[in-house]
Write a protein that holds these residues in place. Structure first.
Motif, PDB file in Angstrom:
ATOM      1  N   PRO A 155       0.817  -1.231   0.000  1.00 23.81           N
ATOM      2  CA  PRO A 155       0.000   0.000   0.000  1.00 23.81           C
ATOM      3  C   PRO A 155       0.841   1.268   0.000  1.00 23.81           C
ATOM      4  O   PRO A 155       0.497   2.255  -0.661  1.00 23.81           O
ATOM      5  CB  PRO A 155      -0.823  -0.138   1.280  1.00 23.81           C
ATOM      6  CG  PRO A 155      -0.919  -1.608   1.512  1.00 23.81           C
ATOM      7  CD  PRO A 155       0.383  -2.179   1.030  1.00 23.81           C
ATOM      8  N   GLY A 156       1.966   1.262   0.742  1.00 26.78           N
ATOM      9  CA  GLY A 156       2.831   2.444   0.786  1.00 26.78           C
ATOM     10  C   GLY A 156       3.455   2.779  -0.552  1.00 26.78           C
ATOM     11  O   GLY A 156       3.800   3.930  -0.821  1.00 26.78           O
ATOM     12  N   ASP A 157       3.612   1.752  -1.414  1.00 28.35           N
ATOM     13  CA  ASP A 157       4.152   1.994  -2.748  1.00 28.35           C
ATOM     14  C   ASP A 157       3.179   2.795  -3.600  1.00 28.35           C
ATOM     15  O   ASP A 157       3.571   3.390  -4.606  1.00 28.35           O
ATOM     16  CB  ASP A 157       4.461   0.667  -3.451  1.00 28.35           C
ATOM     17  CG  ASP A 157       5.530  -0.138  -2.725  1.00 28.35           C
ATOM     18  OD1 ASP A 157       6.410   0.480  -2.100  1.00 28.35           O
ATOM     19  OD2 ASP A 157       5.472  -1.375  -2.775  1.00 28.35           O
ATOM     20  N   VAL A 158       1.920   2.804  -3.210  1.00 30.95           N
ATOM     21  CA  VAL A 158       0.881   3.530  -3.943  1.00 30.95           C
ATOM     22  C   VAL A 158       0.643   4.908  -3.325  1.00 30.95           C
ATOM     23  O   VAL A 158       0.665   5.939  -4.014  1.00 30.95           O
ATOM     24  CB  VAL A 158      -0.441   2.728  -3.957  1.00 30.95           C
ATOM     25  CG1 VAL A 158      -1.549   3.522  -4.635  1.00 30.95           C
ATOM     26  CG2 VAL A 158      -0.234   1.386  -4.654  1.00 30.95           C
ATOM     27  N   THR A 159       0.435   4.934  -2.016  1.00 28.93           N
ATOM     28  CA  THR A 159       0.047   6.180  -1.347  1.00 28.93           C
ATOM     29  C   THR A 159       1.223   7.040  -0.921  1.00 28.93           C
ATOM     30  O   THR A 159       1.101   8.260  -0.781  1.00 28.93           O
ATOM     31  CB  THR A 159      -0.794   5.864  -0.105  1.00 28.93           C
ATOM     32  OG1 THR A 159      -0.009   5.060   0.795  1.00 28.93           O
ATOM     33  CG2 THR A 159      -2.062   5.099  -0.484  1.00 28.93           C
ATOM     34  N   PHE A 208      -0.362  10.623  -6.188  1.00 27.16           N
ATOM     35  CA  PHE A 208      -0.492  12.083  -6.192  1.00 27.16           C
ATOM     36  C   PHE A 208      -0.217  12.618  -7.602  1.00 27.16           C
ATOM     37  O   PHE A 208       0.853  13.138  -7.903  1.00 27.16           O
ATOM     38  CB  PHE A 208       0.466  12.710  -5.172  1.00 27.16           C
ATOM     39  CG  PHE A 208       0.033  12.524  -3.749  1.00 27.16           C
ATOM     40  CD1 PHE A 208      -0.760  13.474  -3.110  1.00 27.16           C
ATOM     41  CD2 PHE A 208       0.405  11.389  -3.047  1.00 27.16           C
ATOM     42  CE1 PHE A 208      -1.166  13.294  -1.793  1.00 27.16           C
ATOM     43  CE2 PHE A 208       0.001  11.200  -1.738  1.00 27.16           C
ATOM     44  CZ  PHE A 208      -0.793  12.156  -1.101  1.00 27.16           C
ATOM     45  N   ALA A 209      -1.189  12.455  -8.475  1.00 28.45           N
ATOM     46  CA  ALA A 209      -1.126  12.949  -9.845  1.00 28.45           C
ATOM     47  C   ALA A 209      -2.552  13.196 -10.306  1.00 28.45           C
ATOM     48  O   ALA A 209      -3.518  12.701  -9.704  1.00 28.45           O
ATOM     49  CB  ALA A 209      -0.414  11.953 -10.762  1.00 28.45           C
ATOM     50  N   ASN A 210      -2.706  13.959 -11.375  1.00 31.23           N
ATOM     51  CA  ASN A 210      -4.053  14.242 -11.889  1.00 31.23           C
ATOM     52  C   ASN A 210      -4.664  13.033 -12.589  1.00 31.23           C
ATOM     53  O   ASN A 210      -5.858  12.768 -12.472  1.00 31.23           O
ATOM     54  CB  ASN A 210      -4.014  15.431 -12.846  1.00 31.23           C
ATOM     55  CG  ASN A 210      -3.606  16.720 -12.168  1.00 31.23           C
ATOM     56  OD1 ASN A 210      -2.559  17.287 -12.451  1.00 31.23           O
ATOM     57  ND2 ASN A 210      -4.426  17.200 -11.244  1.00 31.23           N
ATOM     58  N   VAL A 211      -3.828  12.305 -13.334  1.00 32.72           N
ATOM     59  CA  VAL A 211      -4.284  11.091 -14.010  1.00 32.72           C
ATOM     60  C   VAL A 211      -3.341   9.956 -13.610  1.00 32.72           C
ATOM     61  O   VAL A 211      -2.138  10.021 -13.871  1.00 32.72           O
ATOM     62  CB  VAL A 211      -4.300  11.247 -15.545  1.00 32.72           C
ATOM     63  CG1 VAL A 211      -4.807   9.965 -16.206  1.00 32.72           C
ATOM     64  CG2 VAL A 211      -5.170  12.425 -15.958  1.00 32.72           C
ATOM     65  N   VAL A 212      -3.884   8.936 -12.960  1.00 34.07           N
ATOM     66  CA  VAL A 212      -3.082   7.811 -12.468  1.00 34.07           C
ATOM     67  C   VAL A 212      -3.482   6.555 -13.229  1.00 34.07           C
ATOM     68  O   VAL A 212      -4.657   6.160 -13.215  1.00 34.07           O
ATOM     69  CB  VAL A 212      -3.294   7.592 -10.960  1.00 34.07           C
ATOM     70  CG1 VAL A 212      -2.474   6.409 -10.469  1.00 34.07           C
ATOM     71  CG2 VAL A 212      -2.931   8.854 -10.175  1.00 34.07           C
TER      72      VAL A 212
END
Length: 321
Positions: free
Chosen positions: A82-86, A106-110
């Motif tokens: 999960p930390g690799d994502v958030t 943390f981007a506009n389009v993921v």
């Protein structure tokens, strides 16, 4: 608030320019691009069930650049945490304090590539951010910004080592569709190299412009008869004999929001039954849980939605305008 003709025209022109800009990179897939921007403007998310090499990454990157925002790609694997994502909190020995290192969410389009390859625990890391637009790590909540769109992909062929997406997460995707392979003409253009010159598209709108479009879409008029039609469609999915679990209230809300955006994108300040019909399959089908016997007999969720549309009588265009 009633939308003015000027607002409606601006929305349609802006929407068309967004789609045309991305279509320079993703050739021959205008309808899918329209659905993707409908999801973004409706503050929802997109699920693509598609084969490798169909342009999913190109779509996400081009959308990010088009709205003058950022894009990121997360390759989901069984060992992804999960930390690799958030993101994670790390102790800085020099400063003597903890610092938060932002993850790719943390981007506009993921682009969440092959999302069903990650464990359910990692998949669940997306639930809060997809619903609330924020991430909570070590008790601190951080917004991811706007606009925010998750484009998740699944490979429909290779299922070894995958985890089925839980229904709660499927329900958080506004739309599910497929890019598919390009047609013959688009394939020829790609092979001739005409697409490579347009690989990096130019921004056509600011992030604040997308927020303004979302505000306009919310004000599109929805006649009570059309609302009743949406409600009857949803109820019909729950009563269908081949369905074990029908569409939830969240699904009905998703169809309502998407229909408003779709109407504005086509230059109207009101929703018609045809708008609802156009979006019923991509918005509702992935939310159904079919009866095992029906699945064994080859019944698909798309077929169920198609039958529901045939059986549910819409209001006339004149009544609902």
């Amino acid at each position: 608030m009633t939308l003015s003709a000027e607002q409606t025209n601006w929305f349609q022109e802006s929407f068309d320019s967004l789609v045309a800009n991305v279509e320079q990179v993703v050739l021959g897939k205008r309808h899918v691009i329209e659905l993707a921007f409908t999801a973004m403007i409706s503050e929802g998310h997109l699920l693509l069930e598609d084969y490798p090499g169909t342009g999913k990454t190109s779509l996400a990157r081009a959308m990010g650049r088009t709205v003058q925002g950022t894009s990121s790609r997360i390759q989901f694997t069984p060992d992804l945490l999960p930390g690799d994502v958030t993101g994670i909190t790390v102790y800085d020995q020099k400063k003597g304090e903890f610092e938060f290192h932002m993850g790719p969410i943390f981007a506009n389009v993921v682009l969440a590539d092959e999302i069903n390859r990650a464990s359910p625990k990692t998949q669940s890391a997306l639930l809060e951010v997809m619903e609330e637009g924020q991430v909570t790590v070590d008790g601190v909540t951080r917004p991811v910004g706007t606009p925010f769109l998750v484009v998740a992909t699944q490979n429909p062929v290779e299922q070894a080592g995958t985890y089925r997406l839980p229904e709660a997460q499927l329900d958080r995707f506004l739309l599910k569709t497929s890019l598919g392979y390009p047609d013959h003409a688009a394939t020829l253009k790609i092979l001739e190299g005409t697409a490579t010159a347009k690989r990096e598209v130019a921004p056509v709108i600011t992030p604040q412009g997308v927020v303004t479009m979302a505000d306009i879409a919310r004000e599109v008029y929805l006649n009570p008869l059309v609302l009743d039609y949406i409600s009857r469609l949803v109820e019909a999915t729950r009563n269908a004999t081949q369905v074990r679990l029908g569409v939830s209230v969240r699904g009905a809300l998703a169809l309502t929001k998407a229909s408003k955006t779709w109407a504005a994108a086509h230059g109207r300040s009101y929703v018609t039954p045809d708008d609802v019909k156009a979006l019923a399959e991509p918005v509702l089908a992935h939310r159904l849980i079919l009866d095992p016997e029906a699945e064994f007999d080859g019944v698909t969720a798309n077929a169920v939605i198609g039958q529901v549309l045939l059986d549910t009588v819409p209001p006339s265009q004149r009544e609902s305008a």
